[in-house]
Design an enzyme around this catalytic site. Structure first.
Site, PDB file in Angstrom:
ATOM      1  N   CYS A 514      40.467  44.872  39.008  1.00  0.00           N
ATOM      2  CA  CYS A 514      39.057  45.099  39.358  1.00  0.00           C
ATOM      3  C   CYS A 514      38.763  46.593  39.371  1.00  0.00           C
ATOM      4  CB  CYS A 514      38.723  44.453  40.698  1.00  0.00           C
ATOM      5  SG  CYS A 514      39.785  45.017  42.016  1.00  0.00           S
ATOM      6  N   GLU A 554      35.845  43.724  35.338  1.00  0.00           N
ATOM      7  CA  GLU A 554      37.238  43.302  35.531  1.00  0.00           C
ATOM      8  C   GLU A 554      37.923  43.530  34.183  1.00  0.00           C
ATOM      9  OE1 GLU A 554      37.736  41.921  38.620  1.00  0.00           O
ATOM     10  OE2 GLU A 554      39.784  41.164  38.439  1.00  0.00           O
TER      11      GLU A 554
END
Ligand SMILES: C[S@@+](CC[C@H](N)C(=O)[O-])C[C@H]1O[C@@H](n2cnc3c(N)ncnc32)[C@H](O)[C@@H]1O
Length: 562
Positions: A514, A554
């Site tokens: 992330c 992501e």
């Protein structure tokens, strides 16, 4: 981890007393001299990445750091702030017709403006909600050594990519969150691809110069682009010095920007640092119902609170037994004005089941998520991926990329899931492998991972509680038959883990992150600094849009042995 930037700073203000002898007039009231002291920030944090972005902007415009350095000390020690010509008022002013030049990875515009005090000097301005190509009027309100923070007052000329007509969020322009709503979805995906490119440029320069990095793939879309978040955490603050709350304080999310440019938003949500929010265009339908319920409850109960608090709203999914009454199967959840647990039902046609969704507010309550036919239980306050709609796509992509090429029929295959949480990737990738070993620092999550595997009829998973590197104390699966998933928190992996991973020398690695900046740093470290890292190639790199309408991306990087 070796850092490419030694000079990352965030302000920390220290004060020292100025003695009365310093005054030419002798006795005057003691004043405190404020010193600017830089506070270290992780280079891969937003403050750290901004330093790279500023360096890029300076290079593109033939400027040096010295050309844009602000006299922060003078502002901190300006004791004549009321004076119109004080240094503070000269710095903190309105600047007109400012062209936005680039976008930071946090989604803010960057511009170059004149320094108001020093001739021939410039300043770097951060302009929230400014897009490259916009010409804007801005107000500077805070000064840092290398940049100033500003509010966007007006857009004088619109960037060709600006699409204000797409904005859905009534709070847009003043709340943190759905910051990219004024861009087409295609543009958002393109910007996220560029964020990945820049992250590798800043944190993995050797991989680029040695041509070891493949072209970043296009960003994979989220099936839901609004109303997708399965967890939100609105909060409220206790007014300073107040012992009892006389009025209901705003309940919602933090303010970002003061949008005089966006007249529609001027009054909605109020003007406090926490805005009063009654709808979230990113949260799922049941969370919006929960938000309405909890706001109504807060309206009645706010006087009982002695300090500010955060309210958890977490989606819970229940597979319904259609022979039973729905309400009997719901468990505890956010309740409506009649005292009934609110819910909505959804048909999962693919798996032939009916689901009920409730909104849980108790951190410790056990909730369920339903991904691709598997059910995952975990405590509501613990980590679980936030966009349920994209999870079947991501888990499939990870599963496919873990496959060891040229495997012969019947040869055993193994999987390691480092930073496994409550077992999402372990369980979703367990078919077709002989054994999965997960490792996770949270003992609670490990307990849930074990239960989740069992409840889904998955018998080949083992989970270890501890730091990721604990895995290597007992790993017995043959490395050339083993693939590894890495899914660490934002700060990334540490050197010890990366070294031991390289020593173990698995057949394939799928690194999900992330924070693409720490991912880029880790991948370069792994390939260039560990003994066996040079025996790997980066097979692919691409983003997944877990958070549409925001700047977040992501990133998934696949490594295979050469
Ligand atoms: C981004 S989450 C991923 C969880 C899981 N893969 C999923 O998708 O649900 C990162 C996880 O790493 C765990 N973690 C943090 N530091 C760790 C460490 N040093 N060793 C092992 N696990 C760690 C956290 O508790 C968290 O569950």
């Amino acid at each position: 981890m070796s850092s490419t930037n030694k000079d990352i700073t965030e302000p920390k203000i220290e004060t020292t007393k100025r003695s009365s002898n310093d005054s030419p007039l002798g006795k005057i009231k003691k004043q405190k001299l404020k010193k600017y002291k830089a506070k270290k920030a992780d280079p891969t944090s937003p403050a750290g990445v901004l330093q790279f972005e500023i360096a890029d902007l300076l290079k593109d415009n033939n400027l040096t750091k010295e050309c844009v350095t602000n006299d922060v000390s003078a502002i901190l020690n300006d004791f004549n702030k009321e004076d119109q010509n004080s240094i503070t008022n000269q710095y903190h002013r309105i600047v007109k017709d400012v062209e936005i030049l680039t976008l930071t990875s946090s989604g803010d515009g960057l511009a170059i403006i004149e320094n108001p005090v020093k001739n021939d000097q410039k300043q770097i301005a951060i302009v929230p909600f400014g897009l490259p190509g916009d010409v804007t009027n801005i107000r500077v309100f805070k000064t840092h050594p290398l940049f100033v923070e500003t509010d966007l007052l007006d857009v004088v000329k619109k960037s060709p990519i600006r699409r204000d007509d797409l904005i859905k969020d009534k709070y847009f322009g003043k709340v943190s969150g759905s910051q990219f709503e004024f861009l087409t979805y295609e543009k958002q995906l393109e910007i996220k691809q560029n964020t990945i490119n820049n992250a590798y440029k800043y944190f993995a320069p050797r991989l680029i110069s040695e041509k070891l990095l493949p072209t970043t793939g296009s960003t994979i879309t989220s099936p839901l682009q609004y109303y997708y978040r399965t967890k939100i955490t609105p909060h409220f603050d206790m007014p300073r010095r107040a012992k009892v709350l006389e009025e209901r304080p705003p309940l919602g999310f933090g303010q970002k920007g003061r949008p005089t440019w966006r007249k529609e938003t001027l009054e909605v949500g109020g003007h406090a640092s926490t805005l009063d929010i009654d709808e979230c265009t990113l949260a799922t339908d049941i969370l919006n119902i929960g938000l309405t319920n909890e706001r109504a409850r807060f309206e009645k109960e706010f006087k009982n609170y002695k300090k500010g608090a955060t309210i958890l709203l977490r989606e819970n999914t229940i597979i319904l037994d259609e022979s039973k009454d729905v309400k009997e199967q719901l468990g505890e959840g956010s309740r409506d004005a009649n005292g009934d647990v609110s819910y909505i039902t959804v048909d999962d046609k693919e798996n032939g089941v009916k689901l009920a969704k409730t909104c849980v507010t108790n951190q410790r309550q056990i909730v369920s998520e339903y991904v691709d036919g598997y059910t995952f239980k975990f405590t509501a306050g613990e980590f679980f991926q936030n966009n349920n709609s994209i999870l079947p796509i991501v888990t499939k992509y990870v599963r496919e990329n873990l496959q060891i090429p040229n495997s012969k029929e019947g040869e055993p295959k193994y999987l390691v899931d480092a930073y496994c949480g409550s077992g999402l990737f372990s369980v979703c990738s367990s078919k077709g492998v002989d054994k999965v070993t997960g490792v996770e620092i949270s003992a609670d999550s490990v307990a849930f991972a074990k239960k989740n595997a069992e409840a889904n009829g998955v018998k080949n998973c083992d989970f270890i509680a501890g730091k990721a590197e604990k895995l290597f104390e007992s790993i017995s699966t043959p490395n050339d038959r083993t693939s590894v998933i890495l899914d660490p928190p934002r700060k990334g992996c540490d050197e010890i883990f990366m070294k031991q991973l390289a020593e173990y020398f698995p057949a394939r690695i799928v690194y999900i992150s992330c924070n693409v900046h720490s991912q880029a740093r880790d991948i370069e470290y792994f390939i260039k600094e560990t003994e066996k890292g040079s025996h790997y190639k980066i097979e692919s790199l691409r983003g997944f849009d877990f958070f549409p309408q925001t700047h977040h991306v992501e990133s998934v990087c696949v490594l295979s042995r050469v």
